[in-house]
Design a protein around this motif. Structure first.
Motif, PDB file in Angstrom:
ATOM      1  N   ASN A 104     -47.390  -9.904  10.760  1.00  0.00           N
ATOM      2  CA  ASN A 104     -46.726  -8.675  10.318  1.00  0.00           C
ATOM      3  C   ASN A 104     -47.230  -7.441  11.057  1.00  0.00           C
ATOM      4  OD1 ASN A 104     -45.084  -9.863   8.211  1.00  0.00           O
ATOM      5  ND2 ASN A 104     -46.999 -10.218   7.110  1.00  0.00           N
ATOM      6  N   ILE A 105     -47.761  -7.634  12.261  1.00  0.00           N
ATOM      7  CA  ILE A 105     -48.365  -6.524  12.978  1.00  0.00           C
ATOM      8  C   ILE A 105     -47.351  -5.430  13.292  1.00  0.00           C
ATOM      9  CG2 ILE A 105     -48.012  -7.509  15.281  1.00  0.00           C
ATOM     10  CD1 ILE A 105     -51.151  -5.625  14.063  1.00  0.00           C
ATOM     11  N   ARG A 106     -46.089  -5.824  13.539  1.00  0.00           N
ATOM     12  CA  ARG A 106     -45.077  -4.809  13.849  1.00  0.00           C
ATOM     13  C   ARG A 106     -44.706  -3.986  12.623  1.00  0.00           C
ATOM     14  NH1 ARG A 106     -41.607  -8.941  17.685  1.00  0.00           N
ATOM     15  NH2 ARG A 106     -42.827  -8.572  19.600  1.00  0.00           N
ATOM     16  N   VAL A 107     -44.788  -4.594  11.453  1.00  0.00           N
ATOM     17  CA  VAL A 107     -44.542  -3.850  10.220  1.00  0.00           C
ATOM     18  C   VAL A 107     -45.704  -2.874   9.973  1.00  0.00           C
ATOM     19  CG1 VAL A 107     -44.128  -4.018   7.750  1.00  0.00           C
ATOM     20  CG2 VAL A 107     -43.247  -5.784   9.273  1.00  0.00           C
ATOM     21  N   TYR A 108     -46.923  -3.339  10.222  1.00  0.00           N
ATOM     22  CA  TYR A 108     -48.074  -2.450  10.075  1.00  0.00           C
ATOM     23  C   TYR A 108     -47.992  -1.290  11.070  1.00  0.00           C
ATOM     24  CZ  TYR A 108     -50.659  -5.391   6.790  1.00  0.00           C
ATOM     25  OH  TYR A 108     -51.066  -6.081   5.677  1.00  0.00           O
ATOM     26  N   TRP A 109     -47.534  -1.567  12.285  1.00  0.00           N
ATOM     27  CA  TRP A 109     -47.395  -0.496  13.277  1.00  0.00           C
ATOM     28  C   TRP A 109     -46.354   0.521  12.815  1.00  0.00           C
ATOM     29  CZ3 TRP A 109     -49.412   2.219  16.939  1.00  0.00           C
ATOM     30  CH2 TRP A 109     -48.605   3.013  17.772  1.00  0.00           C
ATOM     31  N   LEU A 110     -45.231   0.021  12.292  1.00  0.00           N
ATOM     32  CA  LEU A 110     -44.210   0.928  11.775  1.00  0.00           C
ATOM     33  C   LEU A 110     -44.779   1.812  10.669  1.00  0.00           C
ATOM     34  CD1 LEU A 110     -40.507   0.224  11.083  1.00  0.00           C
ATOM     35  CD2 LEU A 110     -41.897   1.093   9.210  1.00  0.00           C
ATOM     36  N   ALA A 111     -45.520   1.198   9.744  1.00  0.00           N
ATOM     37  CA  ALA A 111     -46.123   1.967   8.654  1.00  0.00           C
ATOM     38  C   ALA A 111     -47.114   2.988   9.198  1.00  0.00           C
ATOM     39  CB  ALA A 111     -46.813   1.031   7.666  1.00  0.00           C
ATOM     40  N   PHE A 112     -47.903   2.587  10.186  1.00  0.00           N
ATOM     41  CA  PHE A 112     -48.890   3.492  10.787  1.00  0.00           C
ATOM     42  C   PHE A 112     -48.207   4.716  11.384  1.00  0.00           C
ATOM     43  CE2 PHE A 112     -51.164   4.834  14.645  1.00  0.00           C
ATOM     44  CZ  PHE A 112     -52.384   5.211  14.099  1.00  0.00           C
ATOM     45  N   VAL A 113     -47.114   4.499  12.124  1.00  0.00           N
ATOM     46  CA  VAL A 113     -46.391   5.608  12.760  1.00  0.00           C
ATOM     47  C   VAL A 113     -45.743   6.511  11.716  1.00  0.00           C
ATOM     48  CG1 VAL A 113     -44.366   6.160  14.171  1.00  0.00           C
ATOM     49  CG2 VAL A 113     -45.981   4.424  14.948  1.00  0.00           C
ATOM     50  N   VAL A 114     -44.978   5.901  10.820  1.00  0.00           N
ATOM     51  CA  VAL A 114     -44.237   6.674   9.820  1.00  0.00           C
ATOM     52  C   VAL A 114     -45.188   7.460   8.927  1.00  0.00           C
ATOM     53  CG1 VAL A 114     -42.759   6.462   7.786  1.00  0.00           C
ATOM     54  CG2 VAL A 114     -42.238   5.157   9.852  1.00  0.00           C
ATOM     55  N   TYR A 115     -46.310   6.859   8.605  1.00  0.00           N
ATOM     56  CA  TYR A 115     -47.215   7.498   7.647  1.00  0.00           C
ATOM     57  C   TYR A 115     -48.095   8.581   8.257  1.00  0.00           C
ATOM     58  CZ  TYR A 115     -45.870   4.314   3.908  1.00  0.00           C
ATOM     59  OH  TYR A 115     -45.178   3.658   2.936  1.00  0.00           O
ATOM     60  N   TRP A 116     -47.965   8.846   9.564  1.00  0.00           N
ATOM     61  CA  TRP A 116     -48.581  10.067  10.072  1.00  0.00           C
ATOM     62  C   TRP A 116     -47.920  11.279   9.431  1.00  0.00           C
ATOM     63  CZ3 TRP A 116     -53.028  11.164  12.020  1.00  0.00           C
ATOM     64  CH2 TRP A 116     -53.738  10.183  12.712  1.00  0.00           C
ATOM     65  N   GLY A 117     -46.649  11.125   9.069  1.00  0.00           N
ATOM     66  CA  GLY A 117     -46.003  12.198   8.320  1.00  0.00           C
ATOM     67  C   GLY A 117     -46.628  12.374   6.959  1.00  0.00           C
ATOM     68  N   ILE A 118     -47.168  11.283   6.410  1.00  0.00           N
ATOM     69  CA  ILE A 118     -47.818  11.374   5.099  1.00  0.00           C
ATOM     70  C   ILE A 118     -49.222  11.972   5.224  1.00  0.00           C
ATOM     71  CG2 ILE A 118     -48.385  10.075   3.022  1.00  0.00           C
ATOM     72  CD1 ILE A 118     -45.379  10.297   3.834  1.00  0.00           C
ATOM     73  N   VAL A 119     -49.837  11.837   6.418  1.00  0.00           N
ATOM     74  CA  VAL A 119     -51.085  12.570   6.653  1.00  0.00           C
ATOM     75  C   VAL A 119     -50.837  14.071   6.480  1.00  0.00           C
ATOM     76  CG1 VAL A 119     -52.811  13.188   8.405  1.00  0.00           C
ATOM     77  CG2 VAL A 119     -52.087  10.818   8.159  1.00  0.00           C
ATOM     78  N   LEU A 120     -49.657  14.510   6.939  1.00  0.00           N
ATOM     79  CA  LEU A 120     -49.287  15.914   6.744  1.00  0.00           C
ATOM     80  C   LEU A 120     -49.222  16.258   5.264  1.00  0.00           C
ATOM     81  CD1 LEU A 120     -46.360  16.164   9.321  1.00  0.00           C
ATOM     82  CD2 LEU A 120     -48.680  17.047   9.602  1.00  0.00           C
ATOM     83  N   PHE A 121     -48.653  15.357   4.499  1.00  0.00           N
ATOM     84  CA  PHE A 121     -48.565  15.509   3.043  1.00  0.00           C
ATOM     85  C   PHE A 121     -49.968  15.750   2.472  1.00  0.00           C
ATOM     86  CE2 PHE A 121     -47.132  12.811  -0.910  1.00  0.00           C
ATOM     87  CZ  PHE A 121     -47.544  13.827  -1.752  1.00  0.00           C
ATOM     88  N   GLY A 122     -50.896  14.854   2.782  1.00  0.00           N
ATOM     89  CA  GLY A 122     -52.258  15.003   2.277  1.00  0.00           C
ATOM     90  C   GLY A 122     -52.959  16.225   2.827  1.00  0.00           C
ATOM     91  N   TYR A 123     -52.791  16.460   4.126  1.00  0.00           N
ATOM     92  CA  TYR A 123     -53.462  17.598   4.763  1.00  0.00           C
ATOM     93  C   TYR A 123     -53.023  18.912   4.123  1.00  0.00           C
ATOM     94  CZ  TYR A 123     -55.305  20.610   8.446  1.00  0.00           C
ATOM     95  OH  TYR A 123     -56.010  21.575   9.126  1.00  0.00           O
ATOM     96  N   ASP A 124     -51.712  19.058   3.919  1.00  0.00           N
ATOM     97  CA  ASP A 124     -51.216  20.310   3.346  1.00  0.00           C
ATOM     98  C   ASP A 124     -51.632  20.498   1.896  1.00  0.00           C
ATOM     99  OD1 ASP A 124     -50.110  21.091   5.677  1.00  0.00           O
ATOM    100  OD2 ASP A 124     -48.061  21.312   4.927  1.00  0.00           O
TER     101      ASP A 124
END
Length: 522
Positions: free
Chosen positions: A11-31
């Motif tokens: 499932n490495i490609r699914v984990y990669w997708l989650a990793f990329v998409v969830y950089w937007g969620i880092v923004l959520f936490g950061y803000d």
């Protein structure tokens, strides 16, 4: 030919997708974490007229500006979350995230360049625009990841959302700590913290160019061939692989059932169709309770909260906040990778709520019986008293309980329960509820902290045990169930009918594959 990869890399490609998409969620936490540190900086208070010439503070005005800077982000996010649903349904998850990440970047730039007489207004406007982007990302990202994840690890992968939130919060605390220690005056007091938002935003925008669109969304708009290709790519298998074909058959069966049951019906049916309304109620209530757990009050105003329990020196309060952020990341990561698919949703939520409530009762009791000495937070240098250290320790243990249940699991749970056709509406409502109550909590926390003192912790403790623990016992378990099985759990369709529909789709696929094989032989 080897059809599929095995082991940890399947499932490495699914984990990669989650990793990329969830950089937007880092923004959520950061803000969520950056605002409280910026508005508590002495130079920020002086620059915007919140400290008198003689050094005295206007507490009411400071509370008002602090709550505005923090809460206008949530106000924008509320509308962003709602607005994301129709766009996501029309153009797909991937391109919706691209659009709103650009919107976020515009707001981040505006807050970064703010200065002069209109500086505060520019910060407010930038935070609202950034909030629109953040709200949409928080609604679409979990749906995107959930729709691409196999059910065996869906809870873990979807739960990465909360890890990335925690990482964002931790980064914000240490950025505030670094700025607070090394930059005492000048516009960089807020430009560096606000400007840093552009880093994760840029990573996500470029990363999105490397991932595939959601197979479930593609199937829902009739692009079945592309859906099959994307699903096979994500599962690292050939398009003729039996497991991939069966999974797509289940997806298409569910989509076809939804179309047949709701043909010609619009938004009203999406919310009030058979088996749907209770899901929207759960999505709304679970985030209402999460926001009133007390954790976001600490998240948003960590320096002020730690100062209120005795960490009065700015360096001490910022460092205590940073440690809090580190513990949150570690605890969240341990639970997501080792606990979320072991304990199940209900048990985890119940233990989490009871633990948080108990610790808040302890903090409230200590703060009542051993209040910290009244000292100016910007000039204090003494070490915090033992009672304050004990309360900080309780907060650190508290965030461990939060991270094993009510932190990550509401997003996992809500992503679990909605069918494909209404998932974007469900996630949008859940995210809107989250941001609505986020706004309310962030707006009232400074005033509550000033007016209630120890009673604020007792209030949160009561909500944790009396509301959240009880709620966790009455919702259905979703661990180990596929997204399509949720219709059966919530009564949209019978188990017998679903079995017949899947078998029909499997027969159709078998017939198509037989025809393809015959054509190749010919």
């Amino acid at each position: 030919m080897k059809d599929e990869s095995v082991g940890v890399f399947k499932n490495i490609r699914v984990y990669w997708l989650a990793f990329v998409v969830y950089w937007g969620i880092v923004l959520f936490g950061y803000d969520t974490g950056i605002g409280g540190g910026v508005v508590s900086a002495p130079y920020f208070l002086e620059r915007f007229g919140l400290i008198a010439a003689d050094g005295t503070k206007n507490t009411a005005k400071i509370n008002e500006v602090s709550s505005n800077v923090v809460s206008v982000l949530q106000a924008g996010a509320f509308f962003g979350a709602l607005g994301s649903a129709p766009l996501s349904a029309k153009i797909g998850r991937k391109y919706t995230l691209l659009v709103f990440s650009i919107i976020f970047a515009v707001g981040a730039i505006l807050t970064t360049v703010a200065n002069g007489d209109n500086g505060l207004a520019e910060i407010y406007a930038g935070r609202v625009i950034s909030g629109i982007g953040i709200g949409a990302i928080s609604a679409v990202a979990p749906a995107f990841v959930s729709e691409c994840s196999p059910k065996e690890v869906r809870g873990r992968i979807t739960g990465l959302f909360q890890i990335m939130v925690a990482v964002g919060v931790m980064i914000s605390y240490f950025v505030n700590y670094g700025v607070g220690i090394h930059i005492q005056t000048g516009v960089n007091v807020w430009r560096i913290p606000f400007g840093f938002q552009l880093v994760p935003a840029g990573i996500m925008m470029f990363g999105l160019l490397t991932v595939k669109e959601s197979p479930r969304w593609l199937a829902s708009v009739g692009k079945n061939e592309e859906a099959l290709k994307n699903l096979a790519y994500l599962r690292r298998a050939h398009i003729d692989n039996e497991d991939v074909l069966n999974e797509l058959a289940e997806i298409e069966a569910a989509i076809q059932e939804e179309r047949e049951a709701r043909q010609g019906l619009g938004l009203k049916e999406a919310f009030f169709g058979k088996g749907n309304f209770i899901r929207f109620v759960i999505a709304f209530v679970i985030f209402f309770l999460q926001q009133w757990a007390g954790q976001n009050s600490v998240n948003y105003y960590a320096p002020q909260i730690f100062a209120s329990i005795g960490f009065t020196a700015r360096k001490n309060s910022l460092l205590a906040s940073g440690i809090y952020g580190v513990i949150k990341v570690v605890a969240t990561s341990l639970f997501i990778f080792f606990g979320v698919e072991t304990l199940g949703r209900k048990v985890s939520l119940f233990i989490s709520a009871m633990g948080m409530g108990t610790l808040f009762f302890i903090i409230g009791a200590i703060l009542k019986t051993h209040p910290p000495p009244a000292v100016d937070a910007n000039h204090a240098s003494a070490d915090p008293p033992p009672a304050s250290k004990a309360m900080a320790a309780m907060l650190y243990i508290y965030v461990c309980f939060y991270s094993m249940g009510w932190g990550p699991l509401p997003w996992v749970y809500v992503s679990d329960i909605f069918p494909t056709r209404t998932r974007h509406y469900g996630l949008a409502l859940a995210s809107a509820s989250q941001w609505l109550w986020n706004f309310v909590v962030s707006k009232v926390t400074p005033s509550m902290n000033t007016a209630l003192g120890y009673k604020m912790f007792l209030m949160f403790a009561t909500i944790n045990i009396g509301g959240m623990a009880v709620f966790s016992l009455v919702i259905p378990e979703t661990k180990g169930r596929s997204l399509e099985e949720m219709d059966i759990i919530f009564g949209s369709i019978s188990a017998e009918q679903r079995k017949l529909d899947i078998e029909k789709r499997q027969r159709d696929f078998t017939r198509v594959q037989s025809n393809h094989s015959s054509d190749r032989k010919a």
